[in-house]
Design a protein around this motif. Structure first.
Motif, mmCIF file in Angstrom:
data_model
loop_
_atom_site.group_PDB
_atom_site.id
_atom_site.type_symbol
_atom_site.label_atom_id
_atom_site.label_comp_id
_atom_site.label_asym_id
_atom_site.label_seq_id
_atom_site.Cartn_x
_atom_site.Cartn_y
_atom_site.Cartn_z
ATOM 1 N N ALA A 61 0.860 -1.193 0.000
ATOM 2 C CA ALA A 61 0.000 0.000 0.000
ATOM 3 C C ALA A 61 0.887 1.231 0.000
ATOM 4 O O ALA A 61 2.021 1.207 0.481
ATOM 5 N N ARG A 69 -4.515 7.110 1.643
ATOM 6 C CA ARG A 69 -4.084 5.972 0.837
ATOM 7 C C ARG A 69 -4.239 6.288 -0.650
ATOM 8 O O ARG A 69 -5.234 6.873 -1.066
ATOM 9 N N GLU A 76 -3.293 -4.780 -4.596
ATOM 10 C CA GLU A 76 -2.921 -4.588 -3.192
ATOM 11 C C GLU A 76 -2.322 -5.872 -2.610
ATOM 12 O O GLU A 76 -1.402 -5.826 -1.810
ATOM 13 N N THR A 99 8.032 -0.520 6.377
ATOM 14 C CA THR A 99 7.533 0.708 5.766
ATOM 15 C C THR A 99 8.750 1.535 5.379
ATOM 16 O O THR A 99 9.805 1.429 6.005
ATOM 17 N N CYS A 129 0.303 -1.015 7.517
ATOM 18 C CA CYS A 129 -0.478 0.135 7.061
ATOM 19 C C CYS A 129 -0.651 1.152 8.181
ATOM 20 O O CYS A 129 -0.561 2.361 7.950
#
Length: 148
Positions: A61, A69, A76, A99, A129
């Motif tokens: 993502a 987003r 995804e 991340t 996320c």
């Protein structure tokens, strides 16, 4: 990729061709002496077994500064078969995530997850996320800038 036993090479080529019908693979005979003395890795590069293979699940993502987003052209979530010699895709872990702030002026934050267990990947994706949103909202919190 050199194999000590022809049947191992045949098995890898057959399974690779099933997994990736649009990518050619074939067995090529090669002199062992040449591999041992002239190839990168020498004799240690010669496989004496069929490499490990797993179904690896991926999730990704992308978030803008502020945490919104962004839709991308990539799916995804997806899965692919991967061999242990494909180090960019293969993993033996149930899940692993990270991340990262993308370089450039956009300052997007990307969340990436991969692993061999679909449920673990989905749970890790939620964590990744959440961190990506926090990272997108708080520029200096994760060391993404020298200005803080």
């Amino acid at each position: 990729m050199p194999f000590l036993h022809r049947e191992h090479a045949d098995e890898v080529v057959a399974r690779w061709s099933e997994d990736w019908p649009d990518h050619t693979a074939q067995v090529e005979e090669c002199d062992r002496w040449r591999w041992e003395h002239q190839s990168p890795g020498g004799g240690s590069a010669i496989c004496d077994r069929v490499p490990g293979r797993a179904e690896v699940f991926h999730a990704r993502a992308l978030f803008l500064p502020g945490g919104e987003r962004v839709a991308t052209e990539l799916p995804e979530q997806w899965s692919v078969p991967a061999w242990d010699f494909e180090t960019d895709r293969y993993t033996s872990r149930a899940s692993a995530w990270r991340t990262a702030r993308r370089p450039g002026s956009g300052q997007e934050v990307e969340a990436k997850v991969r692993g061999t267990d679909k449920d673990s990947v989905e749970a890790a994706f939620a964590e990744a996320c959440a961190q990506a949103v926090d990272r997108a909202r708080n520029l200096g919190k994760y060391g993404d800038t020298d200005d803080w």
